[in-house]
Design a protein around this motif. Structure first.
Motif, PDB file in Angstrom:
ATOM      1  N   UNK A   1       0.839  -1.195   0.000  1.00 19.69           N
ATOM      2  CA  UNK A   1       0.000   0.000   0.000  1.00 19.69           C
ATOM      3  C   UNK A   1       0.875   1.246   0.000  1.00 19.69           C
ATOM      4  N   UNK A   2       0.490   2.233  -0.793  1.00 19.92           N
ATOM      5  CA  UNK A   2       1.145   3.540  -0.789  1.00 19.92           C
ATOM      6  C   UNK A   2       0.122   4.557  -0.295  1.00 19.92           C
ATOM      7  N   UNK A   3       0.404   5.179   0.835  1.00 14.85           N
ATOM      8  CA  UNK A   3      -0.486   6.201   1.380  1.00 14.85           C
ATOM      9  C   UNK A   3      -0.090   7.569   0.827  1.00 14.85           C
ATOM     10  N   UNK A   4      -1.082   8.297   0.314  1.00 10.25           N
ATOM     11  CA  UNK A   4      -0.847   9.608  -0.287  1.00 10.25           C
ATOM     12  C   UNK A   4      -1.738  10.642   0.393  1.00 10.25           C
ATOM     13  N   UNK A   5      -1.455  11.917   0.133  1.00  7.43           N
ATOM     14  CA  UNK A   5      -2.209  12.989   0.783  1.00  7.43           C
ATOM     15  C   UNK A   5      -3.648  13.054   0.296  1.00  7.43           C
ATOM     16  N   UNK A   6      -3.842  12.926  -1.013  1.00  7.35           N
ATOM     17  CA  UNK A   6      -5.163  13.051  -1.615  1.00  7.35           C
ATOM     18  C   UNK A   6      -5.102  12.429  -3.006  1.00  7.35           C
ATOM     19  N   UNK A   7      -6.206  12.485  -3.733  1.00 14.14           N
ATOM     20  CA  UNK A   7      -6.256  11.874  -5.058  1.00 14.14           C
ATOM     21  C   UNK A   7      -5.283  12.557  -6.016  1.00 14.14           C
ATOM     22  N   UNK A   8      -5.149  13.885  -5.915  1.00 11.51           N
ATOM     23  CA  UNK A   8      -4.187  14.586  -6.780  1.00 11.51           C
ATOM     24  C   UNK A   8      -2.776  14.035  -6.578  1.00 11.51           C
ATOM     25  N   UNK A   9      -2.394  13.866  -5.322  1.00 14.90           N
ATOM     26  CA  UNK A   9      -1.097  13.284  -5.015  1.00 14.90           C
ATOM     27  C   UNK A   9      -1.018  11.852  -5.571  1.00 14.90           C
ATOM     28  N   UNK A  10      -2.124  11.136  -5.454  1.00 17.10           N
ATOM     29  CA  UNK A  10      -2.174   9.777  -5.968  1.00 17.10           C
ATOM     30  C   UNK A  10      -1.965   9.705  -7.468  1.00 17.10           C
ATOM     31  N   UNK A  11      -2.523  10.661  -8.206  1.00 20.95           N
ATOM     32  CA  UNK A  11      -2.319  10.704  -9.654  1.00 20.95           C
ATOM     33  C   UNK A  11      -0.833  10.872  -9.972  1.00 20.95           C
ATOM     34  N   UNK A  12      -0.167  11.739  -9.237  1.00 15.00           N
ATOM     35  CA  UNK A  12       1.272  11.942  -9.449  1.00 15.00           C
ATOM     36  C   UNK A  12       2.052  10.663  -9.178  1.00 15.00           C
ATOM     37  N   UNK A  13       1.664   9.961  -8.122  1.00 17.42           N
ATOM     38  CA  UNK A  13       2.334   8.705  -7.797  1.00 17.42           C
ATOM     39  C   UNK A  13       2.077   7.665  -8.895  1.00 17.42           C
ATOM     40  N   UNK A  14       0.842   7.605  -9.372  1.00 17.33           N
ATOM     41  CA  UNK A  14       0.516   6.666 -10.457  1.00 17.33           C
ATOM     42  C   UNK A  14       1.358   6.944 -11.695  1.00 17.33           C
ATOM     43  N   UNK A  15       1.500   8.200 -12.047  1.00 22.08           N
ATOM     44  CA  UNK A  15       2.284   8.538 -13.234  1.00 22.08           C
ATOM     45  C   UNK A  15       3.769   8.238 -13.037  1.00 22.08           C
ATOM     46  N   UNK A  16       4.245   8.323 -11.794  1.00 25.49           N
ATOM     47  CA  UNK A  16       5.634   7.952 -11.515  1.00 25.49           C
ATOM     48  C   UNK A  16       5.810   6.435 -11.545  1.00 25.49           C
ATOM     49  N   UNK A  17       4.810   5.703 -11.067  1.00 26.08           N
ATOM     50  CA  UNK A  17       4.888   4.243 -11.030  1.00 26.08           C
ATOM     51  C   UNK A  17       4.754   3.639 -12.426  1.00 26.08           C
ATOM     52  N   UNK A  18       3.916   4.221 -13.278  1.00 25.10           N
ATOM     53  CA  UNK A  18       3.727   3.770 -14.674  1.00 25.10           C
ATOM     54  C   UNK A  18       3.362   2.290 -14.713  1.00 25.10           C
ATOM     55  N   UNK A  19       2.218   1.967 -14.142  1.00 20.53           N
ATOM     56  CA  UNK A  19       1.802   0.577 -14.010  1.00 20.53           C
ATOM     57  C   UNK A  19       1.429  -0.046 -15.349  1.00 20.53           C
TER      58      UNK A  19
END
Length: 454
Positions: free
Chosen positions: A328-346
């Motif tokens: 699990x990756x805990x993020x501040x909010x959905x906006x932060x989550x989008x940034x994490x998703x784009x960095x992860x490039x699943x």
């Protein structure tokens, strides 16, 4: 009391807390869960396999089949009658499912075929771009822990839509089926009209496709291909990386992964089920939850404990979910989550948030994006019409999933009249001089020399 005990088995479903941390792109990538198995760790083994196949041909392939697959093999070509027998004996329910998957994949693939373009740059100056299919492709279909008959469809359909005339398919030999690939894989090939199938697995299949294998006239030869596509394990992905340039590849589609971006509105039962669905592929599969909600993270962990106990491949799933590539990756909010998703490039990214379609539209790095409760990755694996051969291990930041264009080349055609060339001849001579390539300019000026002397 009965639901509390098994939850401890997922104490190793790691949590990475990124809340309140604004990391640089490099720091963020380093903080995300990834497998410790890398292409570099497999490179030495794969390099030896490639060398063996290139120098030893069918004899080397036979030795590898014995050592790696436990199969004694005289020749890896699958007889035509074996393909037809597999199709004739196929369960009608499975056949109907394959046919539906083929129809949906064809509908999407045909729509991907790009149009040729012809542009009039000026009077007498025409530049055309036409799309031409490669002559021959080699398609790899895994057959190890999971028998991916659906991958036959995902490989073959876009190649056929592109107009490829020569298609060869390879899948590992199976001891329990007399050294042939799994019969459902053979049946799927027969359904699609593919009659060149080879019982070759892993990195050795990629090497055989890249260099070809000469039968010497006594047995069928495997002719080299222009492009190799298909998913596989780390060894297949490494072989594709090492042979890129000798042969074209789609992407380094290695061990599967799923990431899920979810907020407090998400259903933890669905999320747990989807994480498990990809974890059952391989002990090294990655299953990652990205969420701003502690409550959801806890609920998903509890659901994992309950659902994993009931799944058939429990040991494999537990290993995958407990590995360094999952968590699990805990993020501040959905906006932060989008940034994490784009960095992860699943490879696969599911969106389970309020206004999921709008959130999904902000994703720039993913092999495929699945929107909402009713678009699970399993749908894309089989019957969405999309392709499930997708880039993994962060390569979705620069690579695409398998599609029709994988099998096409853009050829540019330049057709200028005399007057159209004359209009730009001075510019060509000037640029050639600036680059200290005067012969370039001379090649143009020569065409008008007689006029200049008259």
């Amino acid at each position: 009391m009965t639901s509390a005990a098994p939850e401890t088995s997922f104490a190793t479903f790691r949590t990475t807390d990124l809340r309140g941390r604004r990391l640089s792109p490099a720091e963020l990538k380093a903080a995300l869960p990834r497998s410790t198995t890398t292409a570099e760790s497999a490179a030495a083994v794969v390099e030896q396999i490639i060398d063996d196949v290139r120098s030893g041909g069918f004899i080397a392939l036979s030795g590898l089949a014995s050592r790696l697959d436990g199969v004694e093999q005289t020749h890896p070509a699958v007889p035509l009658e074996a393909l037809q027998e597999a199709l004739d004996s196929l369960d009608p329910v499975v056949r109907a499912a394959l046919e539906e998957s083929i129809d949906r994949a064809r509908t999407f693939a045909r729509a991907q075929v790009p149009a040729n373009i012809e542009v009039n740059i000026g009077p007498g100056a025409v530049v055309t771009q036409k799309w031409v299919p490669v002559s021959r492709v080699g398609l790899y279909v895994p057959g190890g822990l999971a028998v991916l008959a659906s991958s036959v469809i995902m490989n073959v359909v876009p190649a056929q839509a592109a107009g490829v005339r020569s298609i060869a398919l390879a899948s590992p030999p199976q001891k329990e089926f007399g050294g042939l690939p799994h019969p459902v894989i053979l049946a799927a090939a027969a359904l699609l009209g593919v009659d060149e199938v080879w019982a070759i697995g892993g990195a050795q299949a990629v090497a055989a496709f890249a260099y070809g294998v000469d039968g010497g006239g006594s047995v069928p030869s495997l002719e080299p291909v222009n492009v190799v596509t298909g998913p596989g394990n780390i060894y297949v992905a490494t072989a594709k990386r090492l042979l890129k340039g000798v042969v074209g590849i789609d992407a380094e589609a290695g061990t599967t992964e799923i990431a899920i971006l979810a907020d407090q509105s998400a259903n933890p039962r669905l999320i747990a089920a989807d994480l498990i669905s990809q974890a059952e592929h391989d002990p090294n599969a990655a299953s990652v939850l990205i969420t701003p909600s502690d409550a959801l993270a806890h609920a998903v962990r509890s659901e994992l404990s309950l659902q994993v106990r009931k799944t058939r491949h429990r040991e494999r799933v537990e290993t995958a979910l407990s590995g360094p590539q999952s968590g699990t990756i805990l993020v501040d909010d959905v906006d932060h989550g989008v940034s994490v998703c784009n960095a992860y490039a699943a490879e696969h990214l599911e969106i389970h948030t309020a206004d999921a379609a709008a959130v999904g539209a902000r994703i720039t790095n993913a092999g495929a994006v699945f929107i909402g409760d009713f678009s699970p990755v399993s749908l894309g694996d089989y019957c969405a019409g999309s392709n499930h051969v997708l880039p993994t291990a962060g390569s979705a930041a620069f690579a695409s999933g398998l599609n029709v264009i994988t099998f096409l080349r853009a050829v540019q055609v330049v057709n200028y009249s005399r007057e159209a060339l004359r209009q730009v001849s001075g510019h060509i001579v000037s640029l050639a001089g600036a680059e200290d390539l005067p012969a370039h300019g001379d090649a143009v000026a020569l065409r008008f020399a007689s006029e200049d002397h008259s």
